[in-house]
Motif scaffolding. Structure first.
Motif, mmCIF file in Angstrom:
data_model
loop_
_atom_site.group_PDB
_atom_site.id
_atom_site.type_symbol
_atom_site.label_atom_id
_atom_site.label_comp_id
_atom_site.label_asym_id
_atom_site.label_seq_id
_atom_site.Cartn_x
_atom_site.Cartn_y
_atom_site.Cartn_z
ATOM 1 N N PRO A 75 48.172 82.448 28.693
ATOM 2 C CA PRO A 75 48.288 81.095 28.128
ATOM 3 C C PRO A 75 48.025 79.972 29.123
ATOM 4 N N HIS A 76 48.573 80.061 30.347
ATOM 5 C CA HIS A 76 48.409 78.945 31.275
ATOM 6 C C HIS A 76 46.986 78.851 31.825
ATOM 7 N N LEU A 77 46.175 79.900 31.633
ATOM 8 C CA LEU A 77 44.778 79.819 32.058
ATOM 9 C C LEU A 77 43.937 79.010 31.071
ATOM 10 N N ALA A 78 44.497 78.739 29.894
ATOM 11 C CA ALA A 78 43.798 77.934 28.895
ATOM 12 C C ALA A 78 44.191 76.454 28.974
ATOM 13 N N ASP A 79 44.874 76.070 30.049
ATOM 14 C CA ASP A 79 45.308 74.681 30.250
ATOM 15 C C ASP A 79 44.111 73.858 30.726
ATOM 16 N N THR A 80 43.404 73.267 29.790
ATOM 17 C CA THR A 80 42.175 72.547 30.128
ATOM 18 C C THR A 80 42.447 71.266 30.916
ATOM 19 N N ALA A 81 43.607 70.657 30.710
ATOM 20 C CA ALA A 81 43.918 69.426 31.449
ATOM 21 C C ALA A 81 44.100 69.737 32.934
ATOM 22 N N SER A 82 44.868 70.788 33.243
ATOM 23 C CA SER A 82 45.051 71.163 34.647
ATOM 24 C C SER A 82 43.726 71.596 35.268
ATOM 25 N N ALA A 83 42.913 72.325 34.498
ATOM 26 C CA ALA A 83 41.628 72.782 35.005
ATOM 27 C C ALA A 83 40.708 71.604 35.319
ATOM 28 N N ALA A 84 40.713 70.594 34.454
ATOM 29 C CA ALA A 84 39.875 69.414 34.691
ATOM 30 C C ALA A 84 40.354 68.643 35.916
ATOM 31 N N HIS A 85 41.675 68.549 36.082
ATOM 32 C CA HIS A 85 42.242 67.876 37.260
ATOM 33 C C HIS A 85 41.842 68.630 38.526
ATOM 34 N N LEU A 86 41.988 69.949 38.486
ATOM 35 C CA LEU A 86 41.616 70.782 39.629
ATOM 36 C C LEU A 86 40.139 70.629 39.947
ATOM 37 N N TRP A 87 39.304 70.600 38.920
ATOM 38 C CA TRP A 87 37.853 70.464 39.122
ATOM 39 C C TRP A 87 37.530 69.162 39.846
ATOM 40 N N ALA A 88 38.114 68.068 39.369
ATOM 41 C CA ALA A 88 37.849 66.768 39.989
ATOM 42 C C ALA A 88 38.313 66.752 41.437
ATOM 43 N N ALA A 89 39.497 67.307 41.696
ATOM 44 C CA ALA A 89 40.011 67.351 43.064
ATOM 45 C C ALA A 89 39.121 68.217 43.953
ATOM 46 N N SER A 90 38.633 69.330 43.419
ATOM 47 C CA SER A 90 37.781 70.230 44.193
ATOM 48 C C SER A 90 36.443 69.577 44.513
#
Length: 315
Positions: A288-303
């Motif tokens: 379930p937590h791998l489908a967290d698109t908001a966290s993934a988008a935040h991580l992408w921008a930071a990366s």
């Protein structure tokens, strides 16, 4: 839902031929990465071992060549902790296309003190996540030159119970080694799923897939001297553990299937079928937590900010 209807047709011991395909395996000189490379070499593919250590890479190539007559294996000097070196490494690839990259290399799970790279990034986060993030960016032209190419990212059970601290991605304020490792693996997996969403939005044919190796022990891993040597005593002492976990040769199966199986789809998670710990590979439900698109988008921008690259935005 898992898509497992075709699993019985896949034989981990009789892989499809892959002559003409080029695959880069980061960390292919040891551990699970070595067996990914050995198994892919057995299909006739050209396998490139991305590794910092030339001596270890040469030993791995010699071992693979002794077991796979005519194996096409080569070494690419690659240091994922040094972001400034990655473009030159990719430029040194003497390939006109790349069918797949297996993001396997990483800092081992142990109890190190907090360390930083020359770029000032925490070492586990930098090597396991940021290096692969930037490497994907520089590999994009070679991957997009190949219809249906694949980016296979190695996940970990350690990430299953973790969550990212989006305000402290590099464990600057609260560093705990095991948690930092687990979060770096979680970052890799979130990146891989976000990458596939962006590839689909761009109508790319390149797929991003996560391969989870399950539980893998050296004591259950067959010897490949000088890369790895297992004594009879070690094997006997840990034989019962084979009911729960497996050797690193079997732990390579999910990644190998993710590279080769034509039925694999982008955005899937492939793992061992028995409790996600051992056995032949199958597609499983996304945690379930791998489908967290908001966290993934935040991580992408930071990366993107931390590496100066964007794997979905060209070079």
């Amino acid at each position: 839902m898992p898509s497992d209807s075709r699993t019985p047709q896949w034989d981990v011991h009789r892989l499809p031929r892959a002559e003409g395909k080029n695959v880069l395996v980061t960390g292919g000189n040891a551990g699970i990465g070595y067996f990914v490379a050995e198994q892919l070499a057995g299909t006739g593919a050209t396998v490139v071992l991305g590794s910092r250590a030339e001596t270890k890479a040469k030993a791995a190539i010699a071992s693979i060549s002794s077991r796979v007559p005519g194996a096409k294996v080569q070494h690419l000097p690659l240091d994922l902790a040094d972001l400034s070196s990655l473009k030159a490494s990719v430029d040194a690839l003497e390939l006109d296309h790349l069918d797949a990259v297996v993001h396997n290399a990483g800092v081992a799970l142990d109890d190190p003190p907090r360390r930083e790279t020359e770029d000032g990034h925490e070492l586990m986060f930098a090597t396991n996540h940021l290096g692969h993030f930037a490497l994907t960016h520089w590999l994009a032209p070679l991957l997009t030159a190949t219809p249906g190419s694949r980016i296979v990212t190695t996940g970990s059970f350690a990430a299953k119970s973790e969550r990212l601290d989006l305000d402290d991605l590099q464990s600057t304020h609260d560093y705990r080694p095991k948690r930092a490792y687990a979060r770096s693996k979680l970052a890799q997996m979130l990146f891989a799923f976000e990458l596939d969403r962006r590839l689909r939005a761009a109508r790319s044919t390149t797929l991003s897939v996560v391969a989870h190796p399950g539980g893998a022990l050296d004591s259950l891993t067959p010897s490949r001297p000088p890369v790895h040597t297992r004594t009879t005593g070690e094997r006997v002492r840990h034989l019962r553990l084979g009911l729960l976990v497996q050797g690193k040769d079997a732990a390579a199966w999910p990644a190998v299937r993710a590279v080769l199986d034509p039925d694999v789809r982008g955005g899937q998670l492939w793992s061992p079928r028995v409790l996600g710990l051992r056995g032949t590979p199958r597609a499983e439900r996304i945690w379930p937590h791998l489908a967290d698109t908001a966290s993934a988008a935040h991580l992408w921008a930071a990366s993107c900010d931390l590496t100066g690259t964007d794997p979905a935005g060209g070079r």
